[in-house]
Design a protein around this motif. Structure first.
Motif, PDB file in Angstrom:
ATOM      1  N   GLY A   1       0.771  -1.138  -0.084  1.00 26.00           N
ATOM      2  CA  GLY A   1       0.039  -0.016   0.037  1.00 26.00           C
ATOM      3  C   GLY A   1       0.843   1.415   0.123  1.00 26.00           C
ATOM      4  O   GLY A   1       2.145   1.189   0.211  1.00 26.00           O
ATOM      5  N   GLU A   2       0.055   2.457  -0.235  1.00 24.59           N
ATOM      6  CA  GLU A   2       0.619   3.742  -0.345  1.00 24.59           C
ATOM      7  C   GLU A   2       1.838   4.217   0.644  1.00 24.59           C
ATOM      8  O   GLU A   2       2.690   4.810   0.469  1.00 24.59           O
ATOM      9  CB  GLU A   2      -0.188   4.802  -0.425  1.00 24.59           C
ATOM     10  CG  GLU A   2       0.201   6.227  -0.924  1.00 24.59           C
ATOM     11  CD  GLU A   2      -0.959   7.078  -0.958  1.00 24.59           C
ATOM     12  OE1 GLU A   2      -0.720   8.295  -1.176  1.00 24.59           O
ATOM     13  OE2 GLU A   2      -2.023   6.878  -0.776  1.00 24.59           O
ATOM     14  N   THR A   3       1.144   3.897   1.894  1.00 21.54           N
ATOM     15  CA  THR A   3       2.089   4.544   3.103  1.00 21.54           C
ATOM     16  C   THR A   3       2.998   3.559   3.735  1.00 21.54           C
ATOM     17  O   THR A   3       3.513   3.866   4.806  1.00 21.54           O
ATOM     18  CB  THR A   3       1.337   5.298   4.130  1.00 21.54           C
ATOM     19  OG1 THR A   3       0.355   4.219   4.404  1.00 21.54           O
ATOM     20  CG2 THR A   3       0.515   6.300   3.413  1.00 21.54           C
ATOM     21  N   ALA A   4       3.083   2.237   3.110  1.00 21.05           N
ATOM     22  CA  ALA A   4       3.973   1.132   3.850  1.00 21.05           C
ATOM     23  C   ALA A   4       5.643   1.544   3.428  1.00 21.05           C
ATOM     24  O   ALA A   4       5.676   2.510   2.589  1.00 21.05           O
ATOM     25  CB  ALA A   4       3.576  -0.166   2.828  1.00 21.05           C
ATOM     26  N   VAL A   5       6.185   1.101   4.328  1.00 18.25           N
ATOM     27  CA  VAL A   5       7.737   1.281   4.330  1.00 18.25           C
ATOM     28  C   VAL A   5       8.509  -0.037   4.461  1.00 18.25           C
ATOM     29  O   VAL A   5       7.806  -0.961   5.263  1.00 18.25           O
ATOM     30  CB  VAL A   5       8.323   2.086   5.605  1.00 18.25           C
ATOM     31  CG1 VAL A   5       9.809   2.189   5.280  1.00 18.25           C
ATOM     32  CG2 VAL A   5       7.531   3.476   4.982  1.00 18.25           C
ATOM     33  N   VAL A   6       9.334  -0.475   3.427  1.00 19.04           N
ATOM     34  CA  VAL A   6       9.974  -1.688   3.477  1.00 19.04           C
ATOM     35  C   VAL A   6      11.590  -1.405   3.875  1.00 19.04           C
ATOM     36  O   VAL A   6      12.067  -0.766   2.989  1.00 19.04           O
ATOM     37  CB  VAL A   6       9.760  -2.513   2.248  1.00 19.04           C
ATOM     38  CG1 VAL A   6      10.404  -3.930   2.455  1.00 19.04           C
ATOM     39  CG2 VAL A   6       8.396  -2.915   2.029  1.00 19.04           C
ATOM     40  N   GLY A   7      12.135  -1.955   4.851  1.00 16.08           N
ATOM     41  CA  GLY A   7      13.603  -1.696   4.985  1.00 16.08           C
ATOM     42  C   GLY A   7      14.584  -2.546   4.228  1.00 16.08           C
ATOM     43  O   GLY A   7      13.809  -3.053   3.047  1.00 16.08           O
ATOM     44  N   ASP A   8      15.634  -2.516   4.478  1.00 18.63           N
ATOM     45  CA  ASP A   8      16.811  -3.159   3.758  1.00 18.63           C
ATOM     46  C   ASP A   8      17.039  -4.464   4.000  1.00 18.63           C
ATOM     47  O   ASP A   8      16.451  -5.061   5.217  1.00 18.63           O
ATOM     48  CB  ASP A   8      17.954  -2.410   3.998  1.00 18.63           C
ATOM     49  CG  ASP A   8      18.440  -0.924   3.836  1.00 18.63           C
ATOM     50  OD1 ASP A   8      17.481  -0.679   2.865  1.00 18.63           O
ATOM     51  OD2 ASP A   8      19.176  -0.200   4.413  1.00 18.63           O
ATOM     52  N   ASN A   9      17.246  -5.225   2.825  1.00 16.21           N
ATOM     53  CA  ASN A   9      17.587  -6.942   3.301  1.00 16.21           C
ATOM     54  C   ASN A   9      16.341  -7.553   3.468  1.00 16.21           C
ATOM     55  O   ASN A   9      16.327  -8.398   4.255  1.00 16.21           O
ATOM     56  CB  ASN A   9      18.765  -6.936   4.092  1.00 16.21           C
ATOM     57  CG  ASN A   9      20.036  -6.250   3.676  1.00 16.21           C
ATOM     58  OD1 ASN A   9      20.450  -6.318   2.405  1.00 16.21           O
ATOM     59  ND2 ASN A   9      20.771  -5.594   4.454  1.00 16.21           N
ATOM     60  N   VAL A  10      15.272  -7.162   3.042  1.00 14.36           N
ATOM     61  CA  VAL A  10      13.958  -7.757   3.364  1.00 14.36           C
ATOM     62  C   VAL A  10      13.616  -8.849   2.319  1.00 14.36           C
ATOM     63  O   VAL A  10      13.758  -8.496   1.019  1.00 14.36           O
ATOM     64  CB  VAL A  10      12.903  -6.911   3.542  1.00 14.36           C
ATOM     65  CG1 VAL A  10      11.318  -7.444   3.515  1.00 14.36           C
ATOM     66  CG2 VAL A  10      13.009  -5.786   4.742  1.00 14.36           C
ATOM     67  N   SER A  11      12.927  -9.835   2.769  1.00 13.42           N
ATOM     68  CA  SER A  11      12.615 -11.080   1.710  1.00 13.42           C
ATOM     69  C   SER A  11      11.110 -11.106   1.860  1.00 13.42           C
ATOM     70  O   SER A  11      10.706 -11.414   2.919  1.00 13.42           O
ATOM     71  CB  SER A  11      13.394 -12.392   2.160  1.00 13.42           C
ATOM     72  OG  SER A  11      14.573 -12.170   1.626  1.00 13.42           O
ATOM     73  N   ILE A  12      10.483 -11.172   0.851  1.00 11.77           N
ATOM     74  CA  ILE A  12       9.003 -11.076   0.858  1.00 11.77           C
ATOM     75  C   ILE A  12       8.722 -12.433  -0.284  1.00 11.77           C
ATOM     76  O   ILE A  12       9.043 -12.260  -1.417  1.00 11.77           O
ATOM     77  CB  ILE A  12       8.336  -9.797   0.412  1.00 11.77           C
ATOM     78  CG1 ILE A  12       8.554  -8.645   1.407  1.00 11.77           C
ATOM     79  CG2 ILE A  12       6.798  -9.843   0.421  1.00 11.77           C
ATOM     80  CD1 ILE A  12       8.343  -7.530   1.239  1.00 11.77           C
ATOM     81  N   LEU A  13       7.943 -13.224   0.248  1.00 10.34           N
ATOM     82  CA  LEU A  13       7.401 -14.431  -0.788  1.00 10.34           C
ATOM     83  C   LEU A  13       6.026 -13.910  -1.352  1.00 10.34           C
ATOM     84  O   LEU A  13       5.511 -12.853  -1.233  1.00 10.34           O
ATOM     85  CB  LEU A  13       7.342 -15.629  -0.035  1.00 10.34           C
ATOM     86  CG  LEU A  13       8.800 -16.353   0.182  1.00 10.34           C
ATOM     87  CD1 LEU A  13       9.271 -15.807   1.042  1.00 10.34           C
ATOM     88  CD2 LEU A  13       8.551 -17.939   0.440  1.00 10.34           C
ATOM     89  N   HIS A  14       5.695 -14.895  -2.195  1.00  9.24           N
ATOM     90  CA  HIS A  14       4.460 -14.615  -3.011  1.00  9.24           C
ATOM     91  C   HIS A  14       3.029 -14.449  -2.036  1.00  9.24           C
ATOM     92  O   HIS A  14       2.989 -14.845  -1.074  1.00  9.24           O
ATOM     93  CB  HIS A  14       4.238 -15.700  -3.960  1.00  9.24           C
ATOM     94  CG  HIS A  14       4.147 -16.828  -3.638  1.00  9.24           C
ATOM     95  ND1 HIS A  14       5.187 -17.650  -3.213  1.00  9.24           N
ATOM     96  CD2 HIS A  14       3.061 -17.707  -3.406  1.00  9.24           C
ATOM     97  CE1 HIS A  14       5.091 -18.992  -2.675  1.00  9.24           C
ATOM     98  NE2 HIS A  14       3.610 -18.871  -2.943  1.00  9.24           N
ATOM     99  N   ASP A  15       1.998 -13.481  -2.783  1.00  8.96           N
ATOM    100  CA  ASP A  15       0.667 -13.395  -2.323  1.00  8.96           C
ATOM    101  C   ASP A  15       0.703 -12.564  -0.823  1.00  8.96           C
ATOM    102  O   ASP A  15       0.076 -13.164   0.087  1.00  8.96           O
ATOM    103  CB  ASP A  15       0.053 -14.858  -2.058  1.00  8.96           C
ATOM    104  CG  ASP A  15      -0.819 -15.304  -3.078  1.00  8.96           C
ATOM    105  OD1 ASP A  15      -1.471 -14.289  -3.611  1.00  8.96           O
ATOM    106  OD2 ASP A  15      -1.367 -16.397  -3.174  1.00  8.96           O
ATOM    107  N   VAL A  16       1.750 -12.086  -0.524  1.00  6.35           N
ATOM    108  CA  VAL A  16       1.901 -11.087   0.561  1.00  6.35           C
ATOM    109  C   VAL A  16       1.185  -9.844   0.644  1.00  6.35           C
ATOM    110  O   VAL A  16       1.364  -9.095  -0.488  1.00  6.35           O
ATOM    111  CB  VAL A  16       3.284 -10.862   0.980  1.00  6.35           C
ATOM    112  CG1 VAL A  16       3.533  -9.886   2.097  1.00  6.35           C
ATOM    113  CG2 VAL A  16       3.938 -12.309   1.584  1.00  6.35           C
TER     114      VAL A  16
END
Length: 307
Positions: free
Chosen positions: A183-198
């Motif tokens: 979403g628009e105001t989300a923040v994701v930091g460094d070295n993050v791993s995100i799998l599918h359907d998140v």
């Protein structure tokens, strides 16, 4: 990179031997070498590799080219997109720096990644993330119509929907990537791993700053929903299929629907390694996440064996 210093409790954070620093200058050279090797094995692909990689002098023009080809339509020609992408990348070299870190992340963390050039050409999570970086730059320049157009094309082409207002750090791995929504105001930091359907989404009950803040080194398992303006502390893990509605402390693991901390709220089990820098998902043996979390949920509720 601390994108939200007022939100994350920052315990000492030491990178593992997987550290990405200092390697990114060699990524483009290595990519060209890999492309030449691939063409030797499959000469039929020589034209494709030439137009996509070896004809370019640098990663920025190669990236602008492949994104413009992938995202173009009959009414939105690749030449128009190439002009936009090249302009943004030339004035924002930090985007290329982040792209190199993302390539390194994929090569180090994804066992299915054979080479940097394979990731560059074929991994839609990587390509969607780079297109987002360009769209985000345009968004910050108040070129919102163009930014939203790129978001729309990425969603249609890659099934990845990241609002151009979202902030994403470096060394990010979107593994498989299908169905990822940020979403628009989300923040994701460094070295993050995100799998599918998140989904990093809102609850529908808030306005303004309404999306999650993901700390450095976090791992988010497939099918997870993290909703609302909450914080996932650095080095934390979210198990597959979890629905997270409350803050997750740094270096802990949350699983289930609704998500609960492994070890309990008062004395949660601490994560020793940085999960976002590790390959694979949440350790099901250590974290009790097998059998779709049902057995673990039964145990913490004190109802073993109750279907």
């Amino acid at each position: 990179m601390n994108l939200f210093p007022d939100r994350i409790s920052r315990a000492p954070f030491t990178k593992t031997s997987n550290s990405l620093d200092g390697d990114d200058e060699d990524v483009w050279i290595k990519m060209v070498e890999e492309a030449q090797s691939d063409v030797e094995q499959e000469p039929i692909l020589s034209s494709y590799y030439y137009s996509s990689v070896t004809s370019h002098r640098s990663l920025d023009t190669a990236l602008a080219n492949i994104l413009s080809v992938k995202l173009s339509t009959l009414t939105l020609p690749s030449s128009t997109l190439f002009e936009v992408f090249t302009s943004v990348l030339q004035e924002s070299p930090e985007i290329i720096g982040s792209a190199k870190q993302d390539l390194l992340a994929a090569k180090e963390r994804d066992p299915a990644c054979l080479s940097y050039v394979q990731c560059f050409l074929s991994f839609k999570g990587f390509l969607a993330c780079q297109a987002h970086r360009i769209a985000h730059k345009l968004w910050t320049q108040d070129r919102k119509i163009l930014a939203l157009l790129i978001q729309n094309r990425v969603s249609e082409a890659y099934a990845v929907d990241i609002h151009p207002g979202a902030k994403i750090g470096r060394g990010v791995l979107l593994d498989h990537a299908t169905g990822v929504v940020i979403g628009e105001t989300a923040v994701v930091g460094d070295n993050v791993s995100i799998l599918h359907d998140v989904t990093l989404g809102g609850t529908g009950k808030q306005c303004g700053d309404r999306h999650p803040k993901i700390g450095d080194g976090v791992l988010i398992g497939a099918g997870s929903c993290i909703l609302g303006n909450i914080t996932i502390g650095e080095g934390a893990k979210v198990g597959s299929g979890s629905v997270v509605l409350k803050d997750v402390p740094p270096r802990t693991t949350a699983v289930g629907n609704p998500a609960r901390l492994i070890g309990g709220k008062e004395n949660p089990k601490r994560v020793d390694k940085i999960p976002g820098l590790e390959s694979g998902g949440v350790d099901v043996e250590d974290d009790g996440a097998d059998l779709g979390f049902s057995k673990w949920i039964q145990n913490i509720k004190g109802k073993p064996g109750d279907g």
